[in-house]
Design an enzyme around this catalytic site. Structure first.
Site, PDB file in Angstrom:
ATOM      1  N   CYS A 116       0.832  -1.222   0.000  1.00 37.66           N
ATOM      2  CA  CYS A 116       0.000   0.000   0.000  1.00 37.66           C
ATOM      3  C   CYS A 116       0.855   1.256   0.000  1.00 37.66           C
ATOM      4  O   CYS A 116       0.328   2.367  -0.051  1.00 37.66           O
ATOM      5  CB  CYS A 116      -0.917  -0.004   1.214  1.00 37.66           C
ATOM      6  SG  CYS A 116      -2.043  -1.403   1.215  1.00 37.66           S
ATOM      7  N   HIS A 254      -2.164   7.034   4.426  1.00 35.44           N
ATOM      8  CA  HIS A 254      -2.774   5.854   3.806  1.00 35.44           C
ATOM      9  C   HIS A 254      -4.064   5.520   4.545  1.00 35.44           C
ATOM     10  O   HIS A 254      -4.079   5.399   5.773  1.00 35.44           O
ATOM     11  CB  HIS A 254      -1.782   4.693   3.853  1.00 35.44           C
ATOM     12  CG  HIS A 254      -2.379   3.383   3.448  1.00 35.44           C
ATOM     13  ND1 HIS A 254      -3.242   3.263   2.391  1.00 35.44           N
ATOM     14  CD2 HIS A 254      -2.245   2.142   3.980  1.00 35.44           C
ATOM     15  CE1 HIS A 254      -3.621   2.007   2.272  1.00 35.44           C
ATOM     16  NE2 HIS A 254      -3.033   1.302   3.238  1.00 35.44           N
ATOM     17  N   ASN A 284      -9.801   0.457   2.180  1.00 32.41           N
ATOM     18  CA  ASN A 284      -8.370   0.498   1.861  1.00 32.41           C
ATOM     19  C   ASN A 284      -8.184   0.179   0.373  1.00 32.41           C
ATOM     20  O   ASN A 284      -8.396  -0.955  -0.042  1.00 32.41           O
ATOM     21  CB  ASN A 284      -7.661  -0.530   2.753  1.00 32.41           C
ATOM     22  CG  ASN A 284      -6.161  -0.559   2.532  1.00 32.41           C
ATOM     23  OD1 ASN A 284      -5.648  -0.060   1.537  1.00 32.41           O
ATOM     24  ND2 ASN A 284      -5.451  -1.173   3.476  1.00 32.41           N
TER      25      ASN A 284
END
Ligand code: UT7
Length: 329
Positions: A116, A254, A284
């Site tokens: 990520c 994030h 996410n």
């Protein structure tokens, strides 16, 4: 000729139309909307349509980023696409984006995999390429996590969503990428094993475990790592720049879990109004998370010229990294 100040010149984002709510998930796995909201802050996420993938989503985000930068695709010199969910091991998704933008044969395009944190990694590389050559780079983060999700596993399937974000990086008159770093350290708490053709290979034992190509995560361990990585990233950027945490104008973290955003904001001493949150709407989206958040923050007028904006991400690898941007172009 080498350019002095490099910055993000335009942003774009794309999310699929299909919304999957927590209530929808209650019908798929043994979970509750309340549990998901309380433990993650996620209300809904987007799911790519069968005819969408990391390339179609990436191209849509890229076109918006180019328009925002006031540039034509033919002015690009590089395309770097960060992803964790390629539907082809090769060719690179970035080359399929290049083809869609009509740039075959004229530029270099490649993929980059860093969990990520992939967007921060790609931005780091783009900044250095552009600084050396004074040209423009397209940086995309695109993930179709729904294709790698085990929809029978309530610990993971509630967390992820699909989408893409993009930025154009190039020489800037105003503002700059002040500093950035990337870091990694082997950690298997979040992993996804390739499903190669073990069944028919005469050189490998027969495959016994058919589920292993789904993403697998030790949530609590990854949570601890994530909070630590955010703190370490903020500390490191502050140390390098000799700024105080109070000097930060806006934080793009994030979007993995609202509780991680909250911990990061508290540590940075940035009030939650200055921390962008869209994890509630998209979950996410992995490598797409930071550029989608950045694009929406810009669109909503939350970032102004001269602002010091910190982009921080973390993910599988483990990877983590940050970039401090003085906004402007
Ligand atoms: O971008 C990559 C980075 N990834 C992340 O940042 C994810 C980081 N981790 C997390 O965000 C959290 O660890 C999760 C949201 C994944 C899990 O939250 P948690 O507070 O750490 O829960 P847990 O895994 O410790 O599970 C607590 C309880 C367990 O039940 P028992 O053993 O206490 O009876 C789980 O079985 O919650 C249960 N549980 C659920 N219950 C309802 C786990 N998932 C669910 C669910 N619905 N979806």
């Amino acid at each position: 000729m080498a350019a002095k100040n490099i910055n993000i010149l335009g942003t774009g984002a794309y999310v699929p139309e299909r919304v999957l709510t927590n209530e929808d998930l209650e019908k798929i796995v043994d979970t509750s909307s309340t549990w998901i909201m309380e433990r993650t802050g996620i209300r809904e996420r987007r799911i790519a349509a069968p005819d969408e993938d990391i390339v179609t989503m990436g191209v849509a985000a890229a076109r918006l980023a180019l328009a925002a930068a006031g540039l034509e695709a033919r002015q690009l010199s590089y395309i770097i696409l960060a992803t964790n969910s390629p539907n082809y091991l090769y060719p690179a998704a970035a080359i399929r984006v290049q083809d869609a933008l009509g740039l075959n044969g004229v530029i270099g395009a490649f993929d980059l995999q860093a969990g990520c944190c992939g967007f921060n990694y790609a931005l780091y590389v783009a900044e250095r390429l552009v600084a050396q050559e004074g040209k423009y780079a397209l940086v995309i983060g695109s993930d179709a996590n729904s294709r790698f999700t085990d929809w029978t596993n309530r610990s993971t399937c509630i967390l992820f969503g699909d989408g893409a974000g993009a930025v154009v990086v190039g020489p800037a008159q105003k503002g700059r990428i002040v500093t950035s770093f990337i870091a990694s350290s082997l950690n298997m708490n979040l992993h996804c094993e390739t499903e190669f053709n073990q069944e028919v290979s005469p050189f490998l034992p027969p495959q016994t475990h058919t589920e292993r190509h789904f993403l697998t995560m030790d949530g609590p361990e990854v949570f601890k790592f994530a909070v630590g990585a955010v703190k370490e990233s903020i500390r490191r950027i502050m140390e390098t720049t000799q700024l105080n945490r109070e000097d930060l104008d806006f934080l793009i973290l994030h979007q993995a879990n609202w509780r991680i955003l909250d911990a990061g904001a508290r540590f940075a001493k940035v009030p939650m109004e200055k921390v962008f949150v869209n994890v509630d709407r998209y979950g996410n989206t992995s490598a797409a998370s930071v550029p989608i958040a950045l694009h929406e923050a810009v669109q909503e007028g939350k970032i102004k010229e001269g602002d010091k904006v910190l982009l921080v991400s973390f993910g599988a690898g483990a990877t983590w990294g940050a970039a401090l941007i003085e906004w402007g172009k």
